[in-house]
Motif scaffolding. Sequence first.
Motif, PDB file in Angstrom:
ATOM      1  N   SER A   1      -3.485 -22.965   9.225  1.00  0.00           N
ATOM      2  CA  SER A   1      -3.289 -23.574  10.544  1.00  0.00           C
ATOM      3  C   SER A   1      -1.854 -23.462  11.034  1.00  0.00           C
ATOM      4  N   TYR A   2      -0.945 -23.075  10.158  1.00  0.00           N
ATOM      5  CA  TYR A   2       0.451 -22.921  10.556  1.00  0.00           C
ATOM      6  C   TYR A   2       0.745 -21.438  10.747  1.00  0.00           C
ATOM      7  N   ARG A   3       1.362 -21.113  11.866  1.00  0.00           N
ATOM      8  CA  ARG A   3       1.652 -19.709  12.166  1.00  0.00           C
ATOM      9  C   ARG A   3       3.076 -19.327  11.777  1.00  0.00           C
ATOM     10  N   VAL A   4       4.045 -20.159  12.130  1.00  0.00           N
ATOM     11  CA  VAL A   4       5.432 -19.866  11.769  1.00  0.00           C
ATOM     12  C   VAL A   4       6.215 -21.155  11.494  1.00  0.00           C
ATOM     13  N   VAL A   5       5.942 -22.207  12.225  1.00  0.00           N
ATOM     14  CA  VAL A   5       6.612 -23.481  11.991  1.00  0.00           C
ATOM     15  C   VAL A   5       5.747 -24.302  11.037  1.00  0.00           C
ATOM     16  N   MET A   6       6.268 -24.553   9.868  1.00  0.00           N
ATOM     17  CA  MET A   6       5.503 -25.227   8.820  1.00  0.00           C
ATOM     18  C   MET A   6       6.323 -26.370   8.250  1.00  0.00           C
ATOM     19  N   PRO A   7       5.734 -27.545   8.114  1.00  0.00           N
ATOM     20  CA  PRO A   7       6.480 -28.641   7.483  1.00  0.00           C
ATOM     21  C   PRO A   7       6.783 -28.313   6.030  1.00  0.00           C
ATOM     22  N   GLU A   8       7.839 -28.908   5.511  1.00  0.00           N
ATOM     23  CA  GLU A   8       8.255 -28.584   4.154  1.00  0.00           C
ATOM     24  C   GLU A   8       7.142 -28.833   3.153  1.00  0.00           C
ATOM     25  N   TYR A   9       6.342 -29.864   3.381  1.00  0.00           N
ATOM     26  CA  TYR A   9       5.278 -30.154   2.424  1.00  0.00           C
ATOM     27  C   TYR A   9       4.185 -29.096   2.442  1.00  0.00           C
ATOM     28  N   GLY A  10       4.204 -28.231   3.444  1.00  0.00           N
ATOM     29  CA  GLY A  10       3.196 -27.188   3.531  1.00  0.00           C
ATOM     30  C   GLY A  10       3.488 -25.975   2.671  1.00  0.00           C
ATOM     31  N   TYR A  11       4.699 -25.886   2.165  1.00  0.00           N
ATOM     32  CA  TYR A  11       5.061 -24.749   1.312  1.00  0.00           C
ATOM     33  C   TYR A  11       4.546 -24.987  -0.105  1.00  0.00           C
TER      34      TYR A  11
END
Length: 126
Positions: free
Chosen positions: A103-113
């Motif tokens: 659902s994230y294209r380029v801007v991703m919250p840190e917890y998403g990594y």
Amino acid sequence: QVQLVESGGGLVQTGGSLRLSCAASGRAVVNYVMGWFRQAPGKEREFLASISRSGYATFYADSVKGRFTISRDNAKNTVYLQMNSLEPEDTAVYYCAAGGEPSYRVVMPEYGYDYWGQGTQVTVSS
């Protein structure tokens, strides 16, 4: 799963440049949004830049916009961070990270990594 290994850090004088590399193994890096972060002693980890899976979209923190450039070569499974006009305040351990949430294209919250490298030290002398 993907393993990330950063390289290219070192000691540079103020105003100098460095190019960091992040080599991925395991699952192809094209499946991930890739990001660069850094952490200086006594400070929290700081987002620097991210790049979409295709490489066409990028996003930067204000602190590095215009000085740092993120890029990727999916054929080589590698992501880069070109750093110019370095300042002593840029001294930190630099990390690359991979995020697979679709659902994230380029801007991703840190917890998403999901995956992180071990980091490479960058020291800028005054």
